[in-house]
Design an enzyme around this catalytic site. Structure first.
Site, PDB file in Angstrom:
ATOM      1  CD  GLU A  47      72.032  67.986 134.656  1.00 29.10           C
ATOM      2  OE1 GLU A  47      73.010  67.054 133.632  1.00 29.10           O
ATOM      3  OE2 GLU A  47      71.784  68.486 134.980  1.00 29.10           O
ATOM      4  CG  ASN A 111      69.082  70.009 137.396  1.00 23.52           C
ATOM      5  OD1 ASN A 111      69.492  69.083 137.961  1.00 23.52           O
ATOM      6  ND2 ASN A 111      69.404  70.275 136.259  1.00 23.52           N
ATOM      7  CE  LYS A 128      72.931  72.922 134.584  1.00 25.08           C
ATOM      8  NZ  LYS A 128      72.732  71.636 134.336  1.00 25.08           N
ATOM      9  CD  GLU A 147      69.580  72.255 132.445  1.00 26.31           C
ATOM     10  OE1 GLU A 147      69.812  71.997 133.491  1.00 26.31           O
ATOM     11  OE2 GLU A 147      71.054  71.798 131.482  1.00 26.31           O
ATOM     12  CB  CYS A 173      75.664  69.073 133.973  1.00 29.71           C
ATOM     13  SG  CYS A 173      75.748  68.931 132.509  1.00 29.71           S
ATOM     14  CG  ASN A 198      71.672  64.264 131.631  1.00 29.29           C
ATOM     15  OD1 ASN A 198      71.150  63.352 131.337  1.00 29.29           O
ATOM     16  ND2 ASN A 198      71.435  64.010 133.067  1.00 29.29           N
TER      17      ASN A 198
HETATM   18  N1  CDT Z   1      73.043  69.630 131.528  1.00 30.70           N
HETATM   19  C1  CDT Z   1      73.343  70.342 131.135  1.00 30.70           C
HETATM   20  O1  CDT Z   1      74.196  70.946 131.670  1.00 30.70           O
HETATM   21  N2  CDT Z   1      73.826  70.210 129.659  1.00 30.70           N
HETATM   22  C2  CDT Z   1      74.988  70.667 129.481  1.00 30.70           C
HETATM   23  C3  CDT Z   1      75.090  70.987 127.550  1.00 30.70           C
HETATM   24  C4  CDT Z   1      75.541  71.796 126.938  1.00 30.70           C
HETATM   25  S1  CDT Z   1      74.304  73.784 126.911  1.00 30.70           S
HETATM   26  C5  CDT Z   1      72.823  73.320 126.498  1.00 30.70           C
HETATM   27  C6  CDT Z   1      76.177  70.999 129.895  1.00 30.70           C
HETATM   28  O2  CDT Z   1      77.215  71.908 130.080  1.00 30.70           O
HETATM   29  O3  CDT Z   1      76.733  69.835 129.339  1.00 30.70           O
END
Ligand code: CDT
Length: 304
Positions: A47, A111, A128, A147, A173, A198
């Site tokens: 991502e 995204n 996304k 985000e 993600c 990420n």
């Molecule tokens: N990039 C992304 O969606 N990361 C989220 C982090 C946790 S929620 C703040 C994930 O679901 O992995």
């Protein structure tokens, strides 16, 4: 007969804020070349793979925020990746921040991930849908997860493309944590789901779960694969990025839910598996034969 597709999950180590896109792209090309040598026909990148994970910072200046977005794909900086794909005869999945204009001339920011064929053409685009985090500055956090501030929710649904000899879906993600994502793709007979992530080790609202981040990652990827009888490729941007630790755990999951290949470092690394898309039948024609066993008329609450 089998429908074999050799896939490389191309994990990336951290990308510094100061690292130019050209550097990230040349790291990706190096992995693509290694993957092609091992017979891969599809390479999956993370991502937001062209820059550092910028939602960790609160920014008010839209011009500064926009430095992390792509206004065209391919661009001058990303074209070498497309050219390498054509030269090597491999396709790829790439995540990036997309800034575009809609039919009425309004600026939109998503995204996004794209699926690119071995001829360099974009076969499918996903934006996304599950945007995690928050939209306002929350200074109590060790780092932000903005985000919801920098992107709007995806408007393209959950597309499944006929590509690479199978049916290919994408998500990004946080989408992987939602069974609805995989079921939306599963209901379209997806045989392969590609996703980049990420994921910080530290989760500020519930730090008592920090030690479970790797477990939860594989839990949802393996469940999504098994419950829909599909191959899943989950690819991390990993390691300590601008002082924030991101999990690795990049892996390729079989339709049985078993991990077929996995990265073991937190840096640039490829994990490769020979994915027989016909193996989806083992699950989709049996335990999760939706037509025979699913009970949608009993699931009304899901759509309320
Ligand atoms: N990039 C992304 O969606 N990361 C989220 C982090 C946790 S929620 C703040 C994930 O679901 O992995």
């Amino acid at each position: 007969m089998s429908r074999s597709l050799i896939i490389a999950a191309a994990q990336m180590g951290p990308i510094a804020r100061s690292e130019p896109r050209a550097s990230a792209v040349s790291r990706m090309i190096a992995m693509m070349e290694r993957a092609a040598k091992q017979g891969a026909k599809l390479v999956v990148f993370p991502e937001l793979a062209l820059t550092t994970f910028f939602p960790r910072w609160y920014m008010e200046d839209q011009a500064e925020i926009d430095t992390f977005f792509e206004t065209e794909m391919p661009s001058v900086e990303t074209r070498p990746l497309f050219e390498a794909a054509v030269r090597l005869g491999v396709g790829f999945y790439l995540g990036y921040a997309e800034k575009t204009k809609d039919g009425e001339g309004r600026t939109r920011r998503f995204n996004t991930s794209i699926l690119v064929g071995p001829d360099g053409t974009v076969l499918s685009t996903y934006r996304k849908i599950h945007l995690p985090g928050h939209s306002e500055h929350e200074p109590w956090r060790a780092f932000q997860h903005l985000e919801k501030r920098y992107f709007e929710g995806g408007d393209l649904g959950f597309p499944v493309a006929e590509a690479f000899g199978g049916r290919v879906g994408m998500c990004i993600c946080n989408d992987r944590r939602w069974p609805e994502t995989f079921r939306m793709l599963g209901l379209q007979q997806a045989e392969l789901v590609l996703l980049g992530y990420n994921t910080p080790v530290h989760y500020p609202p519930a730090p008592e779960h920090d030690h479970l981040q790797d477990f939860h990652n594989h839990l949802v990827l393996q469940a999504g694969a098994y419950q829909n009888g599909t191959w899943v490729v989950g690819v991390a941007k990993a390691g300590r990025e601008e002082g924030c630790d991101l999990i690795g755990g990049t892996c390729i999951i079989a339709p049985t839910g078993e991990i077929a290949a996995k990265c073991t470092t937190l840096g640039d690394e490829i994990a490769i598996a020979d994915c027989d898309l016909d193996r989806c039948r083992e699950i989709q024609d049996n335990i999760f034969n939706f037509k025979v066993h699913r009970q949608p008329e009993k699931y009304g609450l899901l759509c309320k």
